[in-house]
Write a protein that holds these residues in place. Structure first.
Motif, PDB file in Angstrom:
ATOM      1  N   LEU A  37       0.854  -1.178   0.000  1.00 36.55           N
ATOM      2  CA  LEU A  37       0.000   0.000   0.000  1.00 36.55           C
ATOM      3  C   LEU A  37       0.894   1.233   0.000  1.00 36.55           C
ATOM      4  CD1 LEU A  37      -1.231  -2.102   2.520  1.00 36.55           C
ATOM      5  CD2 LEU A  37      -3.225  -0.860   1.699  1.00 36.55           C
ATOM      6  N   HIS A  38       0.514   2.228  -0.754  1.00 32.60           N
ATOM      7  CA  HIS A  38       1.297   3.450  -0.846  1.00 32.60           C
ATOM      8  C   HIS A  38       0.559   4.596  -0.155  1.00 32.60           C
ATOM      9  CE1 HIS A  38       3.659   1.178  -3.584  1.00 32.60           C
ATOM     10  NE2 HIS A  38       2.862   1.291  -4.618  1.00 32.60           N
ATOM     11  N   GLY A  39       1.294   5.332   0.668  1.00 28.62           N
ATOM     12  CA  GLY A  39       0.718   6.528   1.265  1.00 28.62           C
ATOM     13  C   GLY A  39      -0.054   6.250   2.539  1.00 28.62           C
ATOM     14  N   SER A  40      -1.069   7.079   2.787  1.00 26.97           N
ATOM     15  CA  SER A  40      -1.819   7.034   4.043  1.00 26.97           C
ATOM     16  C   SER A  40      -2.560   5.715   4.215  1.00 26.97           C
ATOM     17  CB  SER A  40      -2.806   8.210   4.102  1.00 26.97           C
ATOM     18  OG  SER A  40      -3.639   8.226   2.965  1.00 26.97           O
ATOM     19  N   TYR A  41      -2.743   5.342   5.475  1.00 30.01           N
ATOM     20  CA  TYR A  41      -3.456   4.133   5.868  1.00 30.01           C
ATOM     21  C   TYR A  41      -2.871   2.872   5.227  1.00 30.01           C
ATOM     22  CZ  TYR A  41      -6.716   7.528   7.701  1.00 30.01           C
ATOM     23  OH  TYR A  41      -7.265   8.569   8.405  1.00 30.01           O
ATOM     24  N   GLY A  42      -1.555   2.800   5.196  1.00 35.01           N
ATOM     25  CA  GLY A  42      -0.924   1.609   4.648  1.00 35.01           C
ATOM     26  C   GLY A  42       0.580   1.651   4.734  1.00 35.01           C
ATOM     27  N   GLU A  43       1.151   2.810   4.379  1.00 30.94           N
ATOM     28  CA  GLU A  43       2.603   2.970   4.393  1.00 30.94           C
ATOM     29  C   GLU A  43       3.054   3.835   5.574  1.00 30.94           C
ATOM     30  OE1 GLU A  43       6.037   3.934   0.990  1.00 30.94           O
ATOM     31  OE2 GLU A  43       3.983   4.624   0.698  1.00 30.94           O
ATOM     32  N   ASP A  44       2.100   4.287   6.368  1.00 27.26           N
ATOM     33  CA  ASP A  44       2.382   5.284   7.402  1.00 27.26           C
ATOM     34  C   ASP A  44       2.371   4.731   8.823  1.00 27.26           C
ATOM     35  OD1 ASP A  44      -0.288   4.745   7.613  1.00 27.26           O
ATOM     36  OD2 ASP A  44      -0.971   6.821   7.437  1.00 27.26           O
ATOM     37  N   GLY A  45       2.344   3.410   8.977  1.00 29.79           N
ATOM     38  CA  GLY A  45       2.365   2.807  10.303  1.00 29.79           C
ATOM     39  C   GLY A  45       1.004   2.432  10.849  1.00 29.79           C
ATOM     40  N   THR A  46      -0.080   2.945  10.268  1.00 28.40           N
ATOM     41  CA  THR A  46      -1.411   2.646  10.799  1.00 28.40           C
ATOM     42  C   THR A  46      -1.781   1.179  10.578  1.00 28.40           C
ATOM     43  OG1 THR A  46      -2.355   3.487   8.732  1.00 28.40           O
ATOM     44  CG2 THR A  46      -2.288   4.995  10.598  1.00 28.40           C
ATOM     45  N   LEU A  47      -1.588   0.691   9.365  1.00 31.41           N
ATOM     46  CA  LEU A  47      -1.875  -0.722   9.081  1.00 31.41           C
ATOM     47  C   LEU A  47      -0.926  -1.625   9.861  1.00 31.41           C
ATOM     48  CD1 LEU A  47      -3.399  -2.860   7.344  1.00 31.41           C
ATOM     49  CD2 LEU A  47      -1.465  -2.741   5.779  1.00 31.41           C
ATOM     50  N   GLN A  48       0.333  -1.221   9.952  1.00 35.46           N
ATOM     51  CA  GLN A  48       1.315  -2.024  10.681  1.00 35.46           C
ATOM     52  C   GLN A  48       0.904  -2.177  12.150  1.00 35.46           C
ATOM     53  OE1 GLN A  48       1.958   0.359   8.497  1.00 35.46           O
ATOM     54  NE2 GLN A  48       3.207  -0.636   6.925  1.00 35.46           N
ATOM     55  N   GLY A  49       0.348  -1.110  12.728  1.00 33.57           N
ATOM     56  CA  GLY A  49      -0.138  -1.193  14.099  1.00 33.57           C
ATOM     57  C   GLY A  49      -1.281  -2.183  14.239  1.00 33.57           C
ATOM     58  N   MET A  50      -2.162  -2.199  13.265  1.00 31.29           N
ATOM     59  CA  MET A  50      -3.271  -3.156  13.278  1.00 31.29           C
ATOM     60  C   MET A  50      -2.754  -4.591  13.193  1.00 31.29           C
ATOM     61  SD  MET A  50      -6.372  -3.501  10.533  1.00 31.29           S
ATOM     62  CE  MET A  50      -7.568  -4.834  10.647  1.00 31.29           C
ATOM     63  N   LEU A  51      -1.764  -4.808  12.316  1.00 29.29           N
ATOM     64  CA  LEU A  51      -1.200  -6.152  12.165  1.00 29.29           C
ATOM     65  C   LEU A  51      -0.485  -6.590  13.436  1.00 29.29           C
ATOM     66  CD1 LEU A  51       0.186  -5.860   8.510  1.00 29.29           C
ATOM     67  CD2 LEU A  51      -1.957  -6.930   9.273  1.00 29.29           C
ATOM     68  N   GLU A  52       0.147  -5.640  14.122  1.00 28.49           N
ATOM     69  CA  GLU A  52       0.784  -5.956  15.400  1.00 28.49           C
ATOM     70  C   GLU A  52      -0.258  -6.418  16.414  1.00 28.49           C
ATOM     71  OE1 GLU A  52       3.917  -6.071  16.164  1.00 28.49           O
ATOM     72  OE2 GLU A  52       4.997  -4.820  14.719  1.00 28.49           O
ATOM     73  N   GLN A  53      -1.384  -5.726  16.466  1.00 23.84           N
ATOM     74  CA  GLN A  53      -2.444  -6.110  17.400  1.00 23.84           C
ATOM     75  C   GLN A  53      -2.999  -7.494  17.072  1.00 23.84           C
ATOM     76  OE1 GLN A  53      -3.576  -4.743  20.140  1.00 23.84           O
ATOM     77  NE2 GLN A  53      -2.410  -2.846  20.082  1.00 23.84           N
ATOM     78  N   LEU A  54      -3.062  -7.839  15.793  1.00 21.64           N
ATOM     79  CA  LEU A  54      -3.528  -9.163  15.378  1.00 21.64           C
ATOM     80  C   LEU A  54      -2.471 -10.237  15.588  1.00 21.64           C
ATOM     81  CD1 LEU A  54      -5.331  -8.259  12.014  1.00 21.64           C
ATOM     82  CD2 LEU A  54      -6.425  -9.202  14.064  1.00 21.64           C
ATOM     83  N   GLN A  55      -1.245  -9.806  15.930  1.00 18.78           N
ATOM     84  CA  GLN A  55      -0.096 -10.711  16.040  1.00 18.78           C
ATOM     85  C   GLN A  55       0.152 -11.433  14.716  1.00 18.78           C
ATOM     86  OE1 GLN A  55       0.004 -13.040  19.793  1.00 18.78           O
ATOM     87  NE2 GLN A  55      -1.843 -11.880  20.380  1.00 18.78           N
ATOM     88  N   LEU A  56      -0.060 -10.715  13.632  1.00 13.37           N
ATOM     89  CA  LEU A  56       0.152 -11.253  12.297  1.00 13.37           C
ATOM     90  C   LEU A  56       1.476 -10.725  11.756  1.00 13.37           C
ATOM     91  CD1 LEU A  56      -0.805 -12.824   9.819  1.00 13.37           C
ATOM     92  CD2 LEU A  56      -2.083 -10.773   9.109  1.00 13.37           C
ATOM     93  N   PRO A  57       2.449 -11.585  11.528  1.00 11.25           N
ATOM     94  CA  PRO A  57       3.726 -11.139  10.965  1.00 11.25           C
ATOM     95  C   PRO A  57       3.508 -10.493   9.598  1.00 11.25           C
ATOM     96  CG  PRO A  57       3.864 -13.413  11.734  1.00 11.25           C
ATOM     97  CD  PRO A  57       2.419 -13.036  11.760  1.00 11.25           C
ATOM     98  N   TYR A  58       4.410  -9.570   9.248  1.00 15.18           N
ATOM     99  CA  TYR A  58       4.244  -8.873   7.980  1.00 15.18           C
ATOM    100  C   TYR A  58       5.594  -8.461   7.425  1.00 15.18           C
ATOM    101  CZ  TYR A  58       4.598  -4.842  11.167  1.00 15.18           C
ATOM    102  OH  TYR A  58       5.006  -3.952  12.119  1.00 15.18           O
ATOM    103  N   THR A  59       5.603  -8.205   6.137  1.00 16.21           N
ATOM    104  CA  THR A  59       6.811  -7.749   5.472  1.00 16.21           C
ATOM    105  C   THR A  59       6.942  -6.237   5.617  1.00 16.21           C
ATOM    106  OG1 THR A  59       5.680  -7.425   3.348  1.00 16.21           O
ATOM    107  CG2 THR A  59       6.633  -9.604   3.762  1.00 16.21           C
ATOM    108  N   GLY A  60       8.171  -5.751   5.443  1.00 17.19           N
ATOM    109  CA  GLY A  60       8.396  -4.314   5.416  1.00 17.19           C
ATOM    110  C   GLY A  60       8.641  -3.699   6.779  1.00 17.19           C
ATOM    111  N   CYS A  61       8.575  -2.376   6.801  1.00 14.96           N
ATOM    112  CA  CYS A  61       8.891  -1.612   8.005  1.00 14.96           C
ATOM    113  C   CYS A  61       7.880  -1.830   9.118  1.00 14.96           C
ATOM    114  CB  CYS A  61       8.957  -0.120   7.675  1.00 14.96           C
ATOM    115  SG  CYS A  61      10.429   0.362   6.763  1.00 14.96           S
ATOM    116  N   GLY A  62       8.347  -1.638  10.363  1.00 10.84           N
ATOM    117  CA  GLY A  62       7.470  -1.689  11.512  1.00 10.84           C
ATOM    118  C   GLY A  62       6.743  -0.371  11.710  1.00 10.84           C
ATOM    119  N   VAL A  63       6.001  -0.279  12.812  1.00  8.70           N
ATOM    120  CA  VAL A  63       5.150   0.888  13.062  1.00  8.70           C
ATOM    121  C   VAL A  63       5.966   2.179  13.103  1.00  8.70           C
ATOM    122  CG1 VAL A  63       3.550   1.964  14.688  1.00  8.70           C
ATOM    123  CG2 VAL A  63       3.470  -0.506  14.320  1.00  8.70           C
ATOM    124  N   LEU A  64       7.026   2.203  13.912  1.00  5.90           N
ATOM    125  CA  LEU A  64       7.788   3.437  14.087  1.00  5.90           C
ATOM    126  C   LEU A  64       8.474   3.872  12.814  1.00  5.90           C
ATOM    127  CD1 LEU A  64       8.908   5.678  15.877  1.00  5.90           C
ATOM    128  CD2 LEU A  64      10.789   4.137  16.510  1.00  5.90           C
TER     129      LEU A  64
END
Length: 420
Positions: free
Chosen positions: A107-134
């Protein structure tokens, strides 16, 4: 077989570019036979869908009908895994559409590349590719990126910023500060939007006011930068994580504009100077674009690969790229965009000599995943995707060793007092 969930789309002005990049990746992930791939399209309203023909570019020519035949889903953690459940739930049928082992956000830009989606995936305990929340949040924010890079001695173009809510009360002061520090022209851009969306060049006060009005449509903060006359833009991709990084060759995007525009990036219509991308007539022999997407995405922009650079300049760019990637704790594949300031701003491109090198911005989920840069470096697109999956799994293994909760329940002690 690893169950991959490729997420794309979302509430972003870069929505369509995300679709193109994701379908390029999905094509190769499926073709490899190594993964079970579930396309997960996030609509502009934020709803999640899978199934149907969501892996076909033709489905998106009318976004209002793209979800026809697809199933609306909700991600839920159950029985130690993350599943996609039908939405709304069915009372009589199995509601599990798919289970996901690893999320692959594209995802490019807001709500995908900006840490928001990554935070959701962290809460789901779902591993993911790419950068972390911070790191995702920091690199998406151009002001924060500049502040961090400056703190470690990496040059950035001089700037100041202000909140859009203060514009009408302090517009004269902001314009005066810009004129005193930079004169004209100046670059005026949103603080947290990519793909050159909302970027303006102001040559006078009227254009400055018009630029701020444009930026206000996309962001709550305005970034004003000194205009670098006669600049050369150079991009490089970095792949890896805290355990090690690799660098791609450099590219020089080609544009006739004052800066590389959204149109240049995604509707460039061809390649130049040895680019490994697609031409106006279709993909080159070396292109890894998927069918139906070959003339779109960052790969279609005009560029020179590799960029024609003096060895000293190239090595400095590589050193800054590596340092910045590590400083911002990035992971996965990024593209870092540089600006080269000339000794003679009025000189010809042929006589260009570099005076200063600046990092302009980060792209932690770059258009086309920068596969064209890695192809030119000797790494085919399927191999790049394998590396990204492995990096995501490696991050999962590292984090599994960390302690997030304690076994001791202090509420079971019978003492509930709180000392201050």
């Amino acid at each position: 077989m690893i169950q991959l969930g490729v997420l794309f789309g979302s509430r972003s002005v870069e929505h369509e570019i995300s679709i193109i990049t994701a379908l390029q990746a999905i094509h190769h992930l499926k073709a490899s036979g190594k993964y079970s791939v579930t396309p997960i399209y996030i609509s502009k309203e934020g709803d999640w869908y899978t199934g149907g023909a969501l892996d076909q570019i033709e489905s998106y020519k009318n976004l209002n009908t793209a979800m026809q035949g697809a199933q609306k889903v909700t991600p839920v953690r159950q029985n130690g895994r993350v599943a996609l459940l039908k939405s709304p739930l069915s009372k009589l049928k199995n509601n599990v559409i798919a289970e996901i082992d690893l999320a692959f956000p594209i995802l490019h830009g807001s709500y995908g590349e900006d840490g928001t989606l990554q935070g959701m995936l962290e809460q789901l305990q779902l591993p993911y590719t790419g950068c972390g929340v911070l790191s995702a949040a920091l690199t998406m924010d151009k002001i924060a990126t500049k502040q961090v890079l400056s703190a470690v001695g990496i040059p950035v173009v001089d700037y100041f910023w202000f909140h859009t809510e203060t514009w009408f009360a302090r517009d004269e002061a902001y314009m005066q500060e810009s004129e005193t520090r930079f004169g004209y022209p100046v670059v005026v851009k949103p603080a947290d939007i990519g793909s050159s969306v909302g970027v303006c060049i102001a040559h006078n006060r009227q254009e400055f006011e018009e630029a701020v009005a444009t930026v206000r449509r996309y962001s709550e903060r305005v970034l004003v930068e000194r205009y670098v006359k006669g600049l050369k833009e150079i991009n490089i991709s970095v792949l890896g994580d805290a355990e090690g990084v690799k660098l791609s060759v450099c590219e020089e995007p080609i544009t006739a504009s004052e800066f590389l525009t959204y149109q240049d990036k995604y509707a460039g219509g061809g390649s130049a100077g040895g680019s490994k991308g697609a031409s106006a007539d279709g993909p080159s022999a070396n292109s890894s674009a998927s069918p139906g997407t070959s003339n779109a995405g960052m790969q279609s922009a005009k560029r020179r690969i590799p960029a024609d650079l003096p060895e000293e300049v190239r090595k400095t760019i590589e050193a800054y790229a590596r340092q910045a990637f590590e400083t911002l704790d990035c992971s996965g594949v990024t593209r870092i965009d540089f600006i080269l300031e000339p000794v003679d701003p009025n000189g010809s491109p042929e006589s260009f000599q570099c005076k200063q090198i600046y990092i302009n911005e980060f792209n932690t989920i770059p258009g086309s995943l920068s596969f064209y840069l890695w192809e030119a470096t000797g790494k085919p697109f399927p191999e790049l995707l394998d590396d990204l999956v492995e990096l995501g799994l490696r991050k999962k293994r590292r984090r599994s060793k960390l302690t997030y909760t304690h076994d001791i329940n202090i509420l079971a002690t019978g003492s509930f007092g709180v000392k201050k």
